[in-house]
Design a protein around this motif. Sequence first.
Motif, PDB file in Angstrom:
ATOM      1  N   TRP A 196       5.279  48.349  99.227  1.00  0.00           N
ATOM      2  CA  TRP A 196       4.692  47.942  97.937  1.00  0.00           C
ATOM      3  C   TRP A 196       5.649  48.349  97.015  1.00  0.00           C
ATOM      4  O   TRP A 196       5.746  47.375  95.937  1.00  0.00           O
ATOM      5  N   GLY A 197       6.402  49.383  97.114  1.00  0.00           N
ATOM      6  CA  GLY A 197       7.621  49.549  96.209  1.00  0.00           C
ATOM      7  C   GLY A 197       8.548  48.561  96.024  1.00  0.00           C
ATOM      8  O   GLY A 197       8.903  47.974  94.986  1.00  0.00           O
ATOM      9  N   GLU A 198       8.827  48.214  97.077  1.00  0.00           N
ATOM     10  CA  GLU A 198       9.863  46.701  97.277  1.00  0.00           C
ATOM     11  C   GLU A 198       9.257  45.632  96.464  1.00  0.00           C
ATOM     12  O   GLU A 198      10.017  44.802  95.618  1.00  0.00           O
ATOM     13  N   PHE A 199       8.083  45.399  96.723  1.00  0.00           N
ATOM     14  CA  PHE A 199       7.252  44.131  96.295  1.00  0.00           C
ATOM     15  C   PHE A 199       7.047  44.325  94.594  1.00  0.00           C
ATOM     16  O   PHE A 199       7.584  43.311  94.062  1.00  0.00           O
ATOM     17  N   CYS A 200       6.943  45.274  94.244  1.00  0.00           N
ATOM     18  CA  CYS A 200       6.967  45.677  92.607  1.00  0.00           C
ATOM     19  C   CYS A 200       8.197  45.332  92.062  1.00  0.00           C
ATOM     20  O   CYS A 200       8.401  44.763  91.051  1.00  0.00           O
ATOM     21  N   THR A 201       9.159  45.890  92.718  1.00  0.00           N
ATOM     22  CA  THR A 201      10.793  45.742  92.232  1.00  0.00           C
ATOM     23  C   THR A 201      10.854  44.272  92.179  1.00  0.00           C
ATOM     24  O   THR A 201      11.616  43.959  91.215  1.00  0.00           O
ATOM     25  N   LEU A 202      10.868  43.771  93.229  1.00  0.00           N
ATOM     26  CA  LEU A 202      11.187  42.344  93.369  1.00  0.00           C
ATOM     27  C   LEU A 202      10.376  41.527  92.231  1.00  0.00           C
ATOM     28  O   LEU A 202      10.682  40.654  91.494  1.00  0.00           O
ATOM     29  N   LEU A 203       9.116  41.710  92.090  1.00  0.00           N
ATOM     30  CA  LEU A 203       7.889  41.097  91.241  1.00  0.00           C
ATOM     31  C   LEU A 203       8.563  41.456  89.723  1.00  0.00           C
ATOM     32  O   LEU A 203       8.549  40.778  88.655  1.00  0.00           O
ATOM     33  N   GLY A 204       9.110  42.600  89.355  1.00  0.00           N
ATOM     34  CA  GLY A 204       9.740  42.989  88.108  1.00  0.00           C
ATOM     35  C   GLY A 204      10.836  42.323  87.666  1.00  0.00           C
ATOM     36  O   GLY A 204      11.046  42.025  86.648  1.00  0.00           O
ATOM     37  N   GLY A 205      11.757  41.712  88.700  1.00  0.00           N
ATOM     38  CA  GLY A 205      12.959  40.902  88.550  1.00  0.00           C
ATOM     39  C   GLY A 205      12.470  39.524  87.928  1.00  0.00           C
ATOM     40  O   GLY A 205      13.496  38.851  87.877  1.00  0.00           O
ATOM     41  N   ILE A 206      11.252  39.026  88.244  1.00  0.00           N
ATOM     42  CA  ILE A 206      11.081  37.555  87.920  1.00  0.00           C
ATOM     43  C   ILE A 206      11.405  37.288  86.600  1.00  0.00           C
ATOM     44  O   ILE A 206      11.043  37.991  85.661  1.00  0.00           O
ATOM     45  N   MET A 207      12.225  36.142  86.492  1.00  0.00           N
ATOM     46  CA  MET A 207      12.534  35.949  85.090  1.00  0.00           C
ATOM     47  C   MET A 207      11.412  35.183  84.209  1.00  0.00           C
ATOM     48  O   MET A 207      10.639  34.688  84.856  1.00  0.00           O
ATOM     49  N   PRO A 208      11.353  35.383  82.874  1.00  0.00           N
ATOM     50  CA  PRO A 208      10.400  34.816  82.279  1.00  0.00           C
ATOM     51  C   PRO A 208      10.280  33.255  82.157  1.00  0.00           C
ATOM     52  O   PRO A 208       9.159  32.781  81.643  1.00  0.00           O
ATOM     53  N   LYS A 209      11.279  32.569  82.463  1.00  0.00           N
ATOM     54  CA  LYS A 209      11.328  31.200  82.488  1.00  0.00           C
ATOM     55  C   LYS A 209      10.622  30.539  83.751  1.00  0.00           C
ATOM     56  O   LYS A 209      10.569  29.253  83.580  1.00  0.00           O
ATOM     57  N   THR A 210      10.583  31.384  84.512  1.00  0.00           N
ATOM     58  CA  THR A 210       9.713  30.865  85.617  1.00  0.00           C
ATOM     59  C   THR A 210       8.177  30.703  85.386  1.00  0.00           C
ATOM     60  O   THR A 210       7.715  31.221  84.670  1.00  0.00           O
ATOM     61  N   GLN A 244      -8.186  46.897  97.238  1.00  0.00           N
ATOM     62  CA  GLN A 244      -7.631  45.728  96.758  1.00  0.00           C
ATOM     63  C   GLN A 244      -6.053  45.420  96.860  1.00  0.00           C
ATOM     64  O   GLN A 244      -5.303  44.377  97.426  1.00  0.00           O
ATOM     65  N   VAL A 245      -5.311  46.584  96.680  1.00  0.00           N
ATOM     66  CA  VAL A 245      -3.884  46.493  96.762  1.00  0.00           C
ATOM     67  C   VAL A 245      -3.722  46.207  98.455  1.00  0.00           C
ATOM     68  O   VAL A 245      -2.718  45.750  98.914  1.00  0.00           O
ATOM     69  N   LYS A 246      -4.245  47.088  99.096  1.00  0.00           N
ATOM     70  CA  LYS A 246      -4.264  46.973 100.794  1.00  0.00           C
ATOM     71  C   LYS A 246      -4.469  45.319 100.924  1.00  0.00           C
ATOM     72  O   LYS A 246      -3.527  44.849 101.926  1.00  0.00           O
ATOM     73  N   GLU A 247      -5.259  44.741 100.484  1.00  0.00           N
ATOM     74  CA  GLU A 247      -5.656  43.399 100.828  1.00  0.00           C
ATOM     75  C   GLU A 247      -4.584  42.371 100.654  1.00  0.00           C
ATOM     76  O   GLU A 247      -4.121  41.574 101.079  1.00  0.00           O
TER      77      GLU A 247
END
Length: 77
Positions: free
Chosen positions: A3-17, A64-67
């Motif tokens: 979950w931590g890795e997912f949150c890190t990757l999600l946080g790096g999504i650029m605003p233009k996407t 919900q997080v687990k799902e």
Amino acid sequence: MSWGEFCTLLGGIMPKTPLGQIVSIRSEEDKDMLKHFTKEQRRIRNEWRSRQIRNMSDEEKAAQVKEIEQMFAKAFG
């Protein structure tokens, strides 16, 4: 993926996407920016804010997080 890795990757999504734009719309708090939102942007933000997440118990939130973790594991595992 943890979950931590997912949150890190999600946080790096650029605003233009597309996803970055949705996240920006959902999280906007600046009243001046909100005044200039289009009808579609208001709809996206209002739908997100009307969700009942705030009324969920900690156990429901955890479920919900687990799902979501399981969905991602199936999709990318």
